[in-house]
Design an enzyme around this catalytic site. Structure first.
Site, PDB file in Angstrom:
ATOM      1  CE  LYS A 111       4.512  50.381  28.667  1.00  0.00           C
ATOM      2  NZ  LYS A 111       3.581  51.068  27.643  1.00  0.00           N
ATOM      3  N   GLY A 112      10.123  46.840  27.085  1.00  0.00           N
ATOM      4  CA  GLY A 112      10.675  46.201  25.884  1.00  0.00           C
ATOM      5  C   GLY A 112      11.184  44.725  26.119  1.00  0.00           C
ATOM      6  CD  GLU A 156      17.309  47.823  27.451  1.00  0.00           C
ATOM      7  OE1 GLU A 156      16.034  47.270  27.494  1.00  0.00           O
ATOM      8  OE2 GLU A 156      17.524  49.211  27.913  1.00  0.00           O
ATOM      9  CG  ASP A 157      14.365  46.985  24.579  1.00  0.00           C
ATOM     10  OD1 ASP A 157      15.205  47.469  25.108  1.00  0.00           O
ATOM     11  OD2 ASP A 157      13.072  47.462  24.074  1.00  0.00           O
ATOM     12  CG  ASP A 211      19.529  53.380  19.283  1.00  0.00           C
ATOM     13  OD1 ASP A 211      20.010  53.069  18.393  1.00  0.00           O
ATOM     14  OD2 ASP A 211      18.845  54.316  19.496  1.00  0.00           O
ATOM     15  CB  VAL A 262      14.190  46.728  14.823  1.00  0.00           C
ATOM     16  CG1 VAL A 262      14.978  46.561  13.438  1.00  0.00           C
ATOM     17  CG2 VAL A 262      14.844  46.992  16.031  1.00  0.00           C
ATOM     18  CG  ASP A 301       7.534  51.323  21.638  1.00  0.00           C
ATOM     19  OD1 ASP A 301       8.652  50.958  22.261  1.00  0.00           O
ATOM     20  OD2 ASP A 301       7.083  52.426  21.643  1.00  0.00           O
ATOM     21  NE  ARG A 305       5.572  48.405  24.376  1.00  0.00           N
ATOM     22  CZ  ARG A 305       6.938  48.954  24.395  1.00  0.00           C
ATOM     23  NH1 ARG A 305       7.789  48.493  24.468  1.00  0.00           N
ATOM     24  NH2 ARG A 305       6.607  50.374  24.847  1.00  0.00           N
TER      25      ARG A 305
HETATM   26  P1  IMP Z   1      19.586  53.932  24.152  1.00  0.00           P
HETATM   27  O1  IMP Z   1      19.485  54.733  23.201  1.00  0.00           O
HETATM   28  O2  IMP Z   1      20.814  52.996  24.054  1.00  0.00           O
HETATM   29  O3  IMP Z   1      19.630  54.431  25.505  1.00  0.00           O
HETATM   30  O4  IMP Z   1      18.206  52.987  24.166  1.00  0.00           O
HETATM   31  C1  IMP Z   1      17.141  53.565  24.602  1.00  0.00           C
HETATM   32  C2  IMP Z   1      15.556  52.903  24.316  1.00  0.00           C
HETATM   33  O5  IMP Z   1      15.435  53.144  22.955  1.00  0.00           O
HETATM   34  C3  IMP Z   1      15.614  51.246  24.075  1.00  0.00           C
HETATM   35  O6  IMP Z   1      15.703  50.624  25.276  1.00  0.00           O
HETATM   36  C4  IMP Z   1      14.746  51.140  23.427  1.00  0.00           C
HETATM   37  O7  IMP Z   1      13.383  51.143  24.209  1.00  0.00           O
HETATM   38  C5  IMP Z   1      14.534  52.081  22.497  1.00  0.00           C
HETATM   39  N1  IMP Z   1      15.038  52.040  21.123  1.00  0.00           N
HETATM   40  C6  IMP Z   1      16.364  52.093  20.570  1.00  0.00           C
HETATM   41  N2  IMP Z   1      16.427  51.759  19.329  1.00  0.00           N
HETATM   42  C7  IMP Z   1      15.122  51.233  19.060  1.00  0.00           C
HETATM   43  C8  IMP Z   1      14.646  50.654  17.788  1.00  0.00           C
HETATM   44  O8  IMP Z   1      15.144  50.221  16.805  1.00  0.00           O
HETATM   45  N3  IMP Z   1      13.269  50.254  18.076  1.00  0.00           N
HETATM   46  C9  IMP Z   1      12.438  50.221  19.027  1.00  0.00           C
HETATM   47  N4  IMP Z   1      13.011  50.991  20.227  1.00  0.00           N
HETATM   48  C10 IMP Z   1      14.091  51.225  20.031  1.00  0.00           C
HETATM   49 MG    MG Z   2      11.011  51.834  23.633  1.00  0.00          MG
END
Ligand code: IMP
Ligand code: MG
Length: 172
Positions: free
Chosen positions: A40-41, A96-97, A100, A150, A156, A162
């Site tokens: 949803k981000g 993508e939002d 990470d 964040v 979220d 959000r």
């Molecule tokens: P990944 O670790 O790159 O696979 O990120 C997975 C998901 O973790 C992202 O799409 C976000 O939904 C969530 N996420 C990672 N860091 C944050 C943050 O700081 N705040 C909120 N959601 C996060």
């Molecule tokens: Mg999330």
């Protein structure tokens, strides 16, 4: 109520999204773009971006979830809702939002590439490079941020915050 401090203001986000849109307008001039927002981000980001694009734009969405709880993912990813339209032969921009650990996108990108788009680009509003476990090729990043959790502008914490119009640091 959790304590949240502003990291990136609404105005700074909007200015940066305009710059990102300008770049897409230049790079895809004369073409059609197929935006795919990851739910949803990315909802606010993909909508604000789409409004600033000048070429014909299609929009689609998919939802993924990483297994795990709280602020950590455990490395496994599931497609909860796939996109509605075929991306074959399209100029696809995945939106993508935040990137990470890189787990989600390193899983998703090869799947989307195997569907044979004309080309596939990944853009993200935020990136936390200090947290990367899997390398991901990102074509454009709104803001590089430090290793802080964040919320806001689509992001979220336990499905809350959000709707904040800025990016804030959640102090846990
Ligand atoms: P990944 O670790 O790159 O696979 O990120 C997975 C998901 O973790 C992202 O799409 C976000 O939904 C969530 N996420 C990672 N860091 C944050 C943050 O700081 N705040 C909120 N959601 C996060
Ligand atoms: Mg999330």
């Amino acid at each position: 109520m959790d304590k949240i401090s502003v990291l990136i203001s609404k105005e700074a986000i909007e200015t940066r999204i305009q710059e990102m849109a300008d770049k897409l307008n230049r790079d895809y001039e004369g073409k059609e773009v197929h935006l795919v927002g990851i739910l949803k981000g990315s909802v606010f980001f993909v909508c604000e971006l789409a409004k600033r694009l000048t070429m014909p734009v299609q929009m689609d969405f998919m939802a993924v979830s990483s297994y795990g709880s709280g602020t950590e993912s455990d490395g496994r990813v599931k497609i909860v809702m796939d996109m509605a339209d075929s991306i074959r032969d399209k100029h696809v921009v995945l939106v993508e939002d935040i990137i990470d650990s890189g787990t989600t996108l390193s899983y998703l990108l090869p799947i989307l590439a195997s569907r044979q788009p004309a080309d596939l680009r990944l853009i993200t509003l935020l990136s936390k490079p200090d947290r990367r476990k899997k390398e991901v090729a990102i074509d454009d990043i709104g803001f590089v941020i430090p290793d802080v959790f964040v919320v806001g502008y689509g992001l979220d914490y336990a499905q809350k915050y959000r709707n904040l119009p800025y990016i804030g640091i959640l102090e846990v």
